[in-house]
Design an enzyme around this catalytic site. Structure first.
Site, PDB file in Angstrom:
ATOM      1  CB  SER A 109      -0.906   0.014   1.229  1.00  0.00           C
ATOM      2  OG  SER A 109      -1.592  -1.205   1.360  1.00  0.00           O
TER       3      SER A 109
HETATM    4  N1  SAH Z   1       0.093  -4.191   4.320  1.00  0.00           N
HETATM    5  C1  SAH Z   1       0.454  -4.912   3.126  1.00  0.00           C
HETATM    6  C2  SAH Z   1      -0.681  -4.845   2.138  1.00  0.00           C
HETATM    7  C3  SAH Z   1      -0.747  -6.031   1.273  1.00  0.00           C
HETATM    8  S1  SAH Z   1      -2.122  -6.061   0.165  1.00  0.00           S
HETATM    9  C4  SAH Z   1       1.711  -4.328   2.545  1.00  0.00           C
HETATM   10  O1  SAH Z   1       1.922  -3.143   2.718  1.00  0.00           O
HETATM   11  O2  SAH Z   1       2.474  -5.019   1.878  1.00  0.00           O
HETATM   12  C5  SAH Z   1      -3.326  -6.937   1.097  1.00  0.00           C
HETATM   13  C6  SAH Z   1      -2.975  -8.324   1.517  1.00  0.00           C
HETATM   14  O3  SAH Z   1      -4.129  -8.883   2.139  1.00  0.00           O
HETATM   15  C7  SAH Z   1      -2.593  -9.289   0.408  1.00  0.00           C
HETATM   16  O4  SAH Z   1      -1.334  -9.839   0.660  1.00  0.00           O
HETATM   17  C8  SAH Z   1      -3.697 -10.368   0.445  1.00  0.00           C
HETATM   18  O5  SAH Z   1      -3.230 -11.664   0.124  1.00  0.00           O
HETATM   19  C9  SAH Z   1      -4.125 -10.267   1.892  1.00  0.00           C
HETATM   20  N2  SAH Z   1      -5.451 -10.806   2.214  1.00  0.00           N
HETATM   21  C10 SAH Z   1      -6.588 -10.748   1.502  1.00  0.00           C
HETATM   22  N3  SAH Z   1      -7.598 -11.368   2.156  1.00  0.00           N
HETATM   23  C11 SAH Z   1      -7.067 -11.827   3.324  1.00  0.00           C
HETATM   24  C12 SAH Z   1      -7.590 -12.553   4.445  1.00  0.00           C
HETATM   25  N4  SAH Z   1      -8.867 -12.945   4.514  1.00  0.00           N
HETATM   26  N5  SAH Z   1      -6.762 -12.836   5.476  1.00  0.00           N
HETATM   27  C13 SAH Z   1      -5.456 -12.469   5.443  1.00  0.00           C
HETATM   28  N6  SAH Z   1      -4.906 -11.789   4.418  1.00  0.00           N
HETATM   29  C14 SAH Z   1      -5.701 -11.471   3.372  1.00  0.00           C
END
Ligand code: SAH
Length: 219
Positions: free
Chosen positions: A62
């Site tokens: 993000s």
């Molecule tokens: N904070 C992270 C954002 C990653 S994007 C960063 O800065 O890198 C969002 C993430 O949420 C993805 O990796 C996706 O696989 C995860 N995600 C989606 N649904 C989810 C769930 N039910 N439980 C855990 N992770 C989930």
């Protein structure tokens, strides 16, 4: 952290201050955590732009502003137990590690969970545990949590997450359809069982997939 990127981190801190981030602990975390270690190697030159960047598996790290704002909304003092849903790269996990006492972070994709675990360990963020599973269910055995931050877009507030908040606890979560969402602050009342919801800003996140999120494509 002495590496070749300290100047870039300082510029990012200045940019975030201009956009309204005031919490000194959050700004200190941004000035310290080596974001270039959390992005794919070919994108390291852009690691300190205030921009979202692609990760593997169609996921996204993000935008730093949104991550800083989410951390700020949790109003952490360093003594809290925090749950993060959507570890992704592990960058926000590292920020939270500097802001809270203990951090649990849940990721549904095993490869991302493993990668984040490894980079966080190698950088010495030892108060963090990365868990593999469906974070829409929260992670009850380690709760309740003073703060929960969700890094993926949910159609509605997942009930297990509010249930796992301490009285006075705060949940920051993007709510809305896949194309645009509202970053929302949910605060559990100090004494009663009620909650207040405050809309913060329009945002765009990848979908939260799971039992209390959007339906995963394979099911
Ligand atoms: N904070 C992270 C954002 C990653 S994007 C960063 O800065 O890198 C969002 C993430 O949420 C993805 O990796 C996706 O696989 C995860 N995600 C989606 N649904 C989810 C769930 N039910 N439980 C855990 N992770 C989930």
């Amino acid at each position: 952290m002495t590496d070749g990127y300290a100047g870039y981190r300082s510029k990012l801190v200045e940019a975030l201050q201009l956009k309204g981030i005031h919490d000194m602990a959050v700004l200190r975390a941004i000035a310290t955590v080596p974001r270039h270690r959390f992005v794919p190697e070919q994108l390291q030159g852009r690691a300190y732009d205030d921009a979202a960047l692609p990760l593997s598996q169609g996921q996204t790290i993000s935008q730093p502003y949104v991550q800083a704002r989410s951390c700020e909304l949790l109003e952490l003092t360093g003594r809290e137990r925090v749950l993060e849903v959507g570890t992704g790269s592990g960058y926000q996990t590292a920020l939270l590690s500097m802001l809270a006492e203990t951090v649990f972070s849940v990721e549904r994709l095993p490869e991302l969970a493993r990668g984040a675990h490894e980079v966080l360990r190698s950088l010495g963020y030892d108060n963090v545990t990365v868990l593999h599973g469906d974070g829409t269910m929260g992670w009850k055995p380690n709760g309740p949590y003073d703060g929960i931050v969700v890094a993926a877009a949910a159609p509605t507030v997942p009930a297990p997450l509010v249930e796992q908040l301490t009285p006075g606890g705060r949940l920051v979560i993007p709510i809305g359809p896949p194309d645009v969402q509202v970053l929302t602050l949910v605060r559990r009342d100090d004494s009663e069982r009620g909650f207040t919801e405050t809309p913060i800003a329009d945002v765009r996140f990848v979908p939260l997939l799971g039992e209390f999120g959007h339906t995963p494509p394979e099911s």
